[in-house]
Design an enzyme around this catalytic site. Structure first.
Site, PDB file in Angstrom:
ATOM      1  CE  LYS A 192     -10.207 -11.185  -4.914  1.00  0.00           C
ATOM      2  NZ  LYS A 192      -9.243 -11.624  -4.008  1.00  0.00           N
ATOM      3  CG  PHE A 212       3.691   0.187  -1.385  1.00  0.00           C
ATOM      4  CD1 PHE A 212       4.438  -0.871  -1.852  1.00  0.00           C
ATOM      5  CD2 PHE A 212       4.224   0.965  -0.370  1.00  0.00           C
ATOM      6  CE1 PHE A 212       5.680  -1.169  -1.321  1.00  0.00           C
ATOM      7  CE2 PHE A 212       5.482   0.698   0.173  1.00  0.00           C
ATOM      8  CZ  PHE A 212       6.202  -0.377  -0.306  1.00  0.00           C
ATOM      9  CE  LYS A 226      -9.911 -15.683  -4.152  1.00  0.00           C
ATOM     10  NZ  LYS A 226      -9.711 -15.894  -2.709  1.00  0.00           N
ATOM     11  N   GLY A 259      -3.758 -10.176   8.511  1.00  0.00           N
ATOM     12  CA  GLY A 259      -3.614  -9.420   7.249  1.00  0.00           C
ATOM     13  C   GLY A 259      -4.126 -10.183   6.042  1.00  0.00           C
ATOM     14  CB  THR A 300      -5.626  -0.840  -6.414  1.00  0.00           C
ATOM     15  OG1 THR A 300      -6.303  -1.374  -7.544  1.00  0.00           O
ATOM     16  CG2 THR A 300      -4.435  -0.025  -6.866  1.00  0.00           C
ATOM     17  CG  ASP A 316     -12.236 -13.441  -2.030  1.00  0.00           C
ATOM     18  OD1 ASP A 316     -11.676 -12.600  -2.753  1.00  0.00           O
ATOM     19  OD2 ASP A 316     -11.713 -14.521  -1.695  1.00  0.00           O
ATOM     20  CD  GLU A 371     -10.259  -9.298  -0.803  1.00  0.00           C
ATOM     21  OE1 GLU A 371     -10.186  -8.188  -1.332  1.00  0.00           O
ATOM     22  OE2 GLU A 371      -9.522 -10.219  -1.136  1.00  0.00           O
TER      23      GLU A 371
HETATM   24  N1  LIG Z   1      -4.268  -9.622   1.384  1.00  0.00           N
HETATM   25  C1  LIG Z   1      -4.227 -10.812   0.741  1.00  0.00           C
HETATM   26  O1  LIG Z   1      -3.723 -11.818   1.285  1.00  0.00           O
HETATM   27  C2  LIG Z   1      -4.744 -10.927  -0.674  1.00  0.00           C
HETATM   28  C3  LIG Z   1      -4.790 -12.196  -1.297  1.00  0.00           C
HETATM   29  C4  LIG Z   1      -5.194 -12.293  -2.638  1.00  0.00           C
HETATM   30  C5  LIG Z   1      -5.599 -11.156  -3.327  1.00  0.00           C
HETATM   31  N2  LIG Z   1      -5.601  -9.932  -2.683  1.00  0.00           N
HETATM   32  C6  LIG Z   1      -5.993  -8.749  -3.452  1.00  0.00           C
HETATM   33  O2  LIG Z   1      -4.853  -7.903  -3.570  1.00  0.00           O
HETATM   34  C7  LIG Z   1      -5.272  -6.533  -3.597  1.00  0.00           C
HETATM   35  C8  LIG Z   1      -4.507  -5.773  -2.539  1.00  0.00           C
HETATM   36  O3  LIG Z   1      -4.795  -6.320  -1.262  1.00  0.00           O
HETATM   37  P1  LIG Z   1      -4.103  -5.720   0.040  1.00  0.00           P
HETATM   38  O4  LIG Z   1      -4.426  -6.641   1.153  1.00  0.00           O
HETATM   39  O5  LIG Z   1      -2.694  -5.379  -0.238  1.00  0.00           O
HETATM   40  O6  LIG Z   1      -4.937  -4.347   0.204  1.00  0.00           O
HETATM   41  P2  LIG Z   1      -4.527  -3.080   1.103  1.00  0.00           P
HETATM   42  O7  LIG Z   1      -3.579  -3.488   2.167  1.00  0.00           O
HETATM   43  O8  LIG Z   1      -5.809  -2.424   1.463  1.00  0.00           O
HETATM   44  O9  LIG Z   1      -3.711  -2.128   0.087  1.00  0.00           O
HETATM   45  C9  LIG Z   1      -4.313  -1.484  -0.982  1.00  0.00           C
HETATM   46  C10 LIG Z   1      -3.298  -0.529  -1.597  1.00  0.00           C
HETATM   47  O10 LIG Z   1      -3.895   0.053  -2.761  1.00  0.00           O
HETATM   48  C11 LIG Z   1      -3.648   1.459  -2.716  1.00  0.00           C
HETATM   49  N3  LIG Z   1      -4.645   2.173  -3.502  1.00  0.00           N
HETATM   50  C12 LIG Z   1      -5.937   2.404  -3.226  1.00  0.00           C
HETATM   51  N4  LIG Z   1      -6.500   3.125  -4.226  1.00  0.00           N
HETATM   52  C13 LIG Z   1      -5.509   3.376  -5.123  1.00  0.00           C
HETATM   53  C14 LIG Z   1      -5.452   4.089  -6.329  1.00  0.00           C
HETATM   54  N5  LIG Z   1      -6.514   4.711  -6.848  1.00  0.00           N
HETATM   55  N6  LIG Z   1      -4.250   4.145  -7.002  1.00  0.00           N
HETATM   56  C15 LIG Z   1      -3.139   3.524  -6.503  1.00  0.00           C
HETATM   57  N7  LIG Z   1      -3.153   2.836  -5.334  1.00  0.00           N
HETATM   58  C16 LIG Z   1      -4.332   2.768  -4.659  1.00  0.00           C
HETATM   59  C17 LIG Z   1      -3.684   1.820  -1.259  1.00  0.00           C
HETATM   60  O11 LIG Z   1      -3.053   3.086  -1.104  1.00  0.00           O
HETATM   61  P3  LIG Z   1      -2.676   3.731   0.340  1.00  0.00           P
HETATM   62  O12 LIG Z   1      -1.424   3.023   0.739  1.00  0.00           O
HETATM   63  O13 LIG Z   1      -2.476   5.154   0.028  1.00  0.00           O
HETATM   64  O14 LIG Z   1      -3.850   3.440   1.227  1.00  0.00           O
HETATM   65  C18 LIG Z   1      -2.900   0.642  -0.683  1.00  0.00           C
HETATM   66  O15 LIG Z   1      -1.519   0.893  -0.812  1.00  0.00           O
HETATM   67  C19 LIG Z   1      -6.782  -6.541  -3.388  1.00  0.00           C
HETATM   68  O16 LIG Z   1      -7.422  -6.400  -4.627  1.00  0.00           O
HETATM   69  C20 LIG Z   1      -7.054  -7.911  -2.790  1.00  0.00           C
HETATM   70  O17 LIG Z   1      -8.350  -8.395  -3.149  1.00  0.00           O
HETATM   71  C21 LIG Z   1      -5.177  -9.804  -1.395  1.00  0.00           C
END
Ligand SMILES: NC(=O)c1ccc[n+]([C@@H]2O[C@H](COP(=O)([O-])OP(=O)(O)OC[C@H]3O[C@@H](n4cnc5c(N)ncnc54)[C@H](OP(=O)(O)O)[C@@H]3O)[C@@H](O)[C@H]2O)c1
Length: 347
Positions: free
Chosen positions: A132, A16, A231, A213, A103, A227, A216
């Site tokens: 990924k 989240f 892909k 935002g 996550t 990254d 990664e």
């Molecule tokens: N950001 C982008 O635009 C984008 C684009 C494509 C793909 N992605 C992928 O999407 C995923 C999430 O990206 P994001 O930017 O949202 O990352 P983020 O902002 O760092 O959020 C990660 C979330 O995962 C939670 N988390 C960590 N370990 C966990 C566990 N063991 N169990 C349950 N939840 C856990 C964290 O918890 P806390 O809230 O407690 O810290 C946080 O809520 C990544 O794999 C990333 O590669 C991101």
């Protein structure tokens, strides 16, 4: 849409952060169109963060209770979040729906996401993932699990998200042979290279990308080319049903570009781009991530800032290029929602 044709779908969200929150916002906004146009009624069963989870019992019906979701957004003091919840216990309480995996990407072990995806598939849930890591570590094993349970594991969110890549390769180009693929697949790297081309320095551009935002959780993955490598690897494995590993991809990054290269490129009117490439030569595949200087004739020359693009070279449809799909959490959330819709619309 006739009510008897409606798919009632419970969602469990793991992660989240930027993407998980954007997904909840988007689903809230799109609940009605999902119901009326696609026959998919979405309810939120649970949300897991690293140390705590929020469990709705019964699942929170989004159509009835849009403001209900506001209670989970951001506020750390919300009483519903509990520290002692495990997915393995919670998942049993709902009819199988979709696990939405958001996550952080952990590409050595697959991280918590790998366990979550395995568990969900084994319990008969579909999975859509933005993460990924689990796919890099065990793509073939996870696809096999999904096949055994007759479930879908959809990975648009992990393969350039808002830019349609896999859907184009698998559906729009069905029946062709893809002999080459070349893509700008990382919005952060492309943003930094665009800003460098405009005269900015590397660190300032990286910091701007972080503020957006789009980086990664560990930005080294973006700027060192990993990254993009993930892909290229996932696209190649998914398109050709293969099981290459990360060691099969030759990777180059953008964190230490020779200033002379930047100058030459600017003087010639060319643009620096980090390309993920796949080339098929008879039965041999070449996978690489390479920093190149593109001239104006290249189909990806005008893909700037956080935009992405991909070109497929095929035997019978010649060259097909898709451009767009801004890299940000909302675009990623939209790719996750697209995958959910496409799972149920053909059932
Ligand atoms: N950001 C982008 O635009 C984008 C684009 C494509 C793909 N992605 C992928 O999407 C995923 C999430 O990206 P994001 O930017 O949202 O990352 P983020 O902002 O760092 O959020 C990660 C979330 O995962 C939670 N988390 C960590 N370990 C966990 C566990 N063991 N169990 C349950 N939840 C856990 C964290 O918890 P806390 O809230 O407690 O810290 C946080 O809520 C990544 O794999 C990333 O590669 C991101």
């Amino acid at each position: 849409m006739n009510n008897k044709d409606m798919h009632e779908v419970s969602i469990i969200l793991t992660g989240f952060g930027n993407v998980g929150k954007a997904f909840v916002d988007l689903v809230q906004k799109k609940a009605e169109v999902c119901r009326t146009k696609y026959g998919v009624s979405l309810s939120l069963a649970a949300v897991f963060r690293s140390q705590k989870a929020l469990v709705f019992s019964p699942a929170l019906a989004l159509k009835d209770n849009p403001e209900g979701l506001n209670i989970i957004s951001g506020d750390e003091g919300i009483p519903g979040w509990k520290e002692d919840r495990r997915l393995a216990d919670v998942i049993e309480n709902y009819a199988p729906g979709v696990l939405v995996e958001c996550t952080p990407t952990e590409s050595y072990t697959g991280g918590a996401g790998l366990d979550y995806i395995r568990l969900a598939l084994d319990k008969g849930w579909h999975v859509v993932t933005a993460n990924k890591g689990p796919l890099v570590v065990d793509f073939f094993g996870l696809m096999e699990r999904a096949r055994l349970k007759d479930r879908c594991l959809k990975i648009s969110g992990a393969t350039a998200a808002a830019l349609p890549t896999l859907d184009v390769a698998l559906y729009a180009l069905a029946g062709t042979e893809i002999v080459r693929m070349e893509g700008i697949l990382n919005g952060t790297a492309n943003y930094i290279l665009t800003r460098i081309g405009e005269g900015s320095d590397y660190l300032t551009a990286l910091s701007e990308a972080q503020k957006k935002g789009i980086t990664e959780t560990d930005p080294a993955k973006d700027v060192q080319g990993w990254d993009t490598a993930f892909k290229v690897l996932l696209l190649t494995n998914a398109i050709f049903d293969l099981s290459f590993s990360l060691q099969d991809v030759k990777v180059e990054g953008i964190s230490e570009i020779d200033p002379g290269f930047i100058r030459d490129c600017r003087e010639k009117g060319e643009k620096l781009k980090l390309l993920g490439r796949m080339e098929k030569k008879e039965d041999r595949f070449i996978l690489e991530v390479k920093l190149l200087s593109l001239d104006g004739s290249h189909p990806l020359y005008n893909v700037d800032n956080t935009e992405k693009g991909i070109t497929f070279e095929t035997d019978t449809m010649s060259s097909v290029t898709v451009i767009g799909g801004k890299s940000d959490p909302q675009g990623t959330a939209a790719a996750l929602l697209k995958d959910i819709i496409n799972i149920y619309r053909y059932l």
